[in-house]
Design a protein around this motif. Structure first.
Motif, PDB file in Angstrom:
ATOM      1  N   ARG A  75     -11.998   6.605  12.078  1.00 22.84           N
ATOM      2  CA  ARG A  75     -13.185   7.673  11.534  1.00 22.84           C
ATOM      3  C   ARG A  75     -13.874   8.563  12.896  1.00 22.84           C
ATOM      4  O   ARG A  75     -13.838   9.835  12.757  1.00 22.84           O
ATOM      5  CB  ARG A  75     -14.523   7.191  10.940  1.00 22.84           C
ATOM      6  N   PHE A 120      -5.621   2.174   1.772  1.00 22.88           N
ATOM      7  CA  PHE A 120      -5.346   3.599   1.409  1.00 22.88           C
ATOM      8  C   PHE A 120      -6.149   4.655   2.277  1.00 22.88           C
ATOM      9  O   PHE A 120      -5.621   5.666   2.322  1.00 22.88           O
ATOM     10  CB  PHE A 120      -5.410   3.945   0.003  1.00 22.88           C
ATOM     11  N   ASP A 121      -7.509   4.181   2.592  1.00 22.91           N
ATOM     12  CA  ASP A 121      -8.196   5.206   3.435  1.00 22.91           C
ATOM     13  C   ASP A 121      -7.594   5.568   4.631  1.00 22.91           C
ATOM     14  O   ASP A 121      -7.721   6.663   5.459  1.00 22.91           O
ATOM     15  CB  ASP A 121      -9.563   4.750   3.631  1.00 22.91           C
ATOM     16  N   TYR A 123      -4.404   5.931   5.242  1.00 23.99           N
ATOM     17  CA  TYR A 123      -3.523   7.137   5.269  1.00 23.99           C
ATOM     18  C   TYR A 123      -3.947   8.408   4.938  1.00 23.99           C
ATOM     19  O   TYR A 123      -3.669   9.504   5.215  1.00 23.99           O
ATOM     20  CB  TYR A 123      -2.438   6.599   3.803  1.00 23.99           C
ATOM     21  N   GLU A 124      -5.364   8.187   4.208  1.00 25.17           N
ATOM     22  CA  GLU A 124      -6.292   9.584   3.987  1.00 25.17           C
ATOM     23  C   GLU A 124      -6.785  10.178   5.151  1.00 25.17           C
ATOM     24  O   GLU A 124      -6.801  11.180   5.600  1.00 25.17           O
ATOM     25  CB  GLU A 124      -7.164   9.423   2.846  1.00 25.17           C
ATOM     26  N   GLU A 125      -7.313   9.266   6.188  1.00 28.28           N
ATOM     27  CA  GLU A 125      -7.844   9.656   7.423  1.00 28.28           C
ATOM     28  C   GLU A 125      -6.908  10.150   8.359  1.00 28.28           C
ATOM     29  O   GLU A 125      -7.157  10.969   9.234  1.00 28.28           O
ATOM     30  CB  GLU A 125      -8.827   8.523   7.832  1.00 28.28           C
ATOM     31  N   ASP A 127      -3.973  11.961  10.315  1.00 25.98           N
ATOM     32  CA  ASP A 127      -3.488  13.654  10.456  1.00 25.98           C
ATOM     33  C   ASP A 127      -2.047  13.658  10.304  1.00 25.98           C
ATOM     34  O   ASP A 127      -1.433  14.639   9.598  1.00 25.98           O
ATOM     35  CB  ASP A 127      -3.733  14.080  11.720  1.00 25.98           C
ATOM     36  N   ASN A 129       0.995  10.645   8.910  1.00 28.82           N
ATOM     37  CA  ASN A 129       1.618   9.425   8.273  1.00 28.82           C
ATOM     38  C   ASN A 129       3.300   9.431   8.794  1.00 28.82           C
ATOM     39  O   ASN A 129       3.743  10.060   8.253  1.00 28.82           O
ATOM     40  CB  ASN A 129       1.423   8.810   6.895  1.00 28.82           C
TER      41      ASN A 129
END
Length: 187
Positions: A75, A120-121, A123-125, A127, A129
């Motif tokens: 993060r 999953f977070d 994957y979302e965070e 830039d 994958n």
């Protein structure tokens, strides 16, 4: 690699007793193939000590650290995050974009390497994958292939500072010599 913006590897997750060798090999691979440092979960102290010992004996620069909050590292990363996963985009489709962000734009890269199931977070965070293959494989293999693609093979010729010993390349056999003697022992 050490003349570009930082490349750090984050080992996400570590199951004591099950992941000791794999976590250690993530760190050793990161070091050998051009990353600047590795961050291990706080319960991976044995892997940390092994990687530090290898760096002390075979040279650096390379840093190994523990973190009590791997998700906070992601993060709060001031750069780009690359999550290595077999479910990601094909490395050959995104490597040039990532290399440009790192080399030309000076973006530090955080390479996230999972252990157990990744939430999953992550994957979302991320830039990107990125999958080096979309087939089941080792996270160590994924990291090795990605670093080689990122550095385009330059990592294979890197110099190691403050080494106590060096491996002498040989066609057959194994030879490790004191660092001061390495040049005298080439075949």
């Amino acid at each position: 690699m050490h003349d570009d913006s930082e490349v750090a590897v984050l080992r996400l997750g570590h199951r004591p007793g099950r992941d000791e060798r794999m976590t250690t090999h993530v760190g050793l691979t990161a070091r050998a193939l051009g990353a600047d440092r590795v961050l291990f979960p706080e319960n991976a102290g044995q892997s940390l000590e092994t990687v530090r010992d290898i760096t002390d004996r075979f040279g650096g620069p390379f840093a190994a650290e523990l973190t009590d909050s791997p998700h906070a590292v992601i993060r709060n990363w001031e750069g780009k995050v690359v999550h290595l996963t077999m479910y990601g985009e094909r490395v050959q489709d995104v490597e040039a974009e990532i290399r440009t962000a790192h080399s030309d734009d000076g973006e530090p890269l955080l390479l996230v390497v999972g252990s157990e199931k990744v939430s999953f977070d992550v994957y979302e965070e991320a830039d990107w994958n990125v999958g080096v293959t979309n087939q089941p494989h080792s996270e160590v293999a994924g990291l090795a292939v990605f670093l080689d693609r990122l550095f385009e093979g330059r990592e294979l010729d890197q110099e190691w500072d403050d080494a106590d010993r060096r491996v002498v390349p040989m066609e057959t056999g194994k030879r490790v010599v004191p660092a001061d003697d390495a040049d005298e022992h080439h075949d």
